[in-house]
Enzyme design. Structure first.
Site, short mmCIF file in Angstrom:
data_model
loop_
_atom_site.label_atom_id
_atom_site.label_comp_id
_atom_site.label_asym_id
_atom_site.label_seq_id
_atom_site.Cartn_x
_atom_site.Cartn_y
_atom_site.Cartn_z
N CYS A 46 0.84 -1.20 0.00
CA CYS A 46 0.00 0.00 0.00
C CYS A 46 0.88 1.25 0.00
CB CYS A 46 -0.92 -0.02 1.22
SG CYS A 46 -1.97 1.44 1.33
N CYS B 35 -0.41 4.18 2.12
CA CYS B 35 -0.29 3.96 3.57
C CYS B 35 1.17 4.15 4.02
CB CYS B 35 -0.71 2.55 3.98
SG CYS B 35 -2.17 1.92 3.19
N ASP B 36 2.11 3.58 3.26
CA ASP B 36 3.50 3.48 3.75
C ASP B 36 4.50 4.37 3.01
OD1 ASP B 36 2.57 1.50 5.46
OD2 ASP B 36 2.93 -0.09 4.01
#
Ligand code: NAP
Length: 313
Positions: free
Chosen positions: A139, A142-143
């Site tokens: 992701c 997200c990261d």
């Protein structure tokens, strides 16, 4: 709802298909609820940086679009239950009634819309599992922020891989896009954006054979499919975007599926199970997009309504 009461419809999953179904179910006056293990709706859209092809709302972030979908369902009065569905069992004879077993309670319903969506596919190479969360990610939104001004690799050639590479190019020093063929599968509009970026380099005809690193990712071993030549790229993060697998394991004994686990259902969303419908990415179909998932939600409710009326006769 009183205990022992029977719903007209339970919708499993609150991505675009489930939320689309929720809106249509409320408007149809059905006694319905959406069941999802997460209180935050949106499914895969939640981890999409930007959605540019949803009609009427161009350029929205996946998070904002998911919120809009949920607000719409909430505003109409859709009911939501936060619970993890463990299985669905048919009880009842001619007039099928289903028991939806969850980690919280058992719910009874006459019809079900399966809208559990899909999850990322693993790449399946050495180092992937061991370094998951330590540089291996599925992701980018997200990261990605952990890799500011670093060099990373994205694996895959579809919409998600190219979207991820574009997003990461805005944060990272350099992005390698590693694709196994000499042509991307992603939409042309995304490819145009990608090729305009100065810090993305594509490794064509190449497969990642191993993710390297002792405690965190230090590189990837890449093999050129045409020449057989192997090389190492020094990267601190690897973002894997090699497709999706439908989240349908718990429905294996309930409805017919293809060999990949997609539920067999046409545009009516009717499955091989009486009163069971499949909507969104879990359905076997040609085009998996937000707009086709939302459309499935509407079609599935329409079919559920027709089924419920036929049962009353
Ligand atoms: P996808 O379209 O199935 O693409 C997967 C990519 O990974 C392909 O390029 C494939 O290569 C590659 N791949 C698969 N297995 C591999 C392996 N073992 N090793 C190396 N590469 C591998 O999947 P996706 O990008 O995750 O998208 C999922 C679905 O969501 C698609 O239907 C997509 O259209 C949709 N989506 C749409 C949008 C949008 O419209 N904006 C955004 C996101 C997602 P090949 O090309 O050689 O097969």
């Amino acid at each position: 709802m009183m205990e022992n009461e029977v719903y007209d419809l339970l919708i499993i999953g609150s991505g675009p298909a489930g939320l689309g179904a929720a809106v249509y179910a409320v408007r149809a006056g059905l006694k319905a609820a959406v069941v999802d293990r997460s209180p935050v709706s949106g499914g895969q859209v939640l981890s999409t940086y930007e959605v540019d092809n949803y009609l009427g709302l161009p350029g929205m972030s996946g998070g904002d679009l998911s919120e809009r979908f949920r607000e719409h369902a909430d505003r109409l009065g859709a009911a939501f239950i936060t619970a993890d569905v463990r299985g669905i069992e048919q009880s009842g004879g001619q007039q099928a009634v289903y028991t939806v077993h969850t980690d919280q309670s058992d719910l009874r319903t006459r019809t079900v819309i399966l809208a559990t969506g899909a999850s990322h596919s693993p790449l399946g190479v050495p180092g992937e599992k061991e370094l998951s969360g330590m540089g291996v990610s599925y992701c980018a939104t997200c990261d990605g922020a952990f890799y500011r001004r670093r060099t990373v690799a994205v694996v895959g050639g579809g919409d998600v891989a190219v979207e991820d590479a574009i997003f990461l190019a805005g944060i990272c020093k350099k992005v390698w896009l590693i694709h196994r063929r000499d042509q991307l599968r992603a939409a042309d509009s995304l490819q145009k954006k990608l090729f305009a970026l100065g810090n993305v380099e594509v490794r064509w005809d190449s497969e990642v054979k191993e993710i390297l690193g002792s405690e965190t990712v230090e590189g990837v071993r890449v093999r050129n499919n045409k020449s057989g030549e192997e090389s190492q790229l020094d990267v601190e993060g690897v973002f894997i975007a090699v497709g999706i697998v439908p989240d349908t394991d718990i429905f294996r004994d309930l409805v017919e599926m293809d060999e990949k686990g997609y539920v067999m259902a046409d545009e009516t969303c009717a499955t091989s199970g009486r009163g069971i419908f499949a909507a969104g990415d879990i359905r076997k179909k040609a085009l998996r997009q937000i707009i086709t998932a939302v459309a499935d939600g509407a079609n599935a409710v329409h079919s559920a309504q027709a089924y419920l009326s036929s049962q009353k006769m």
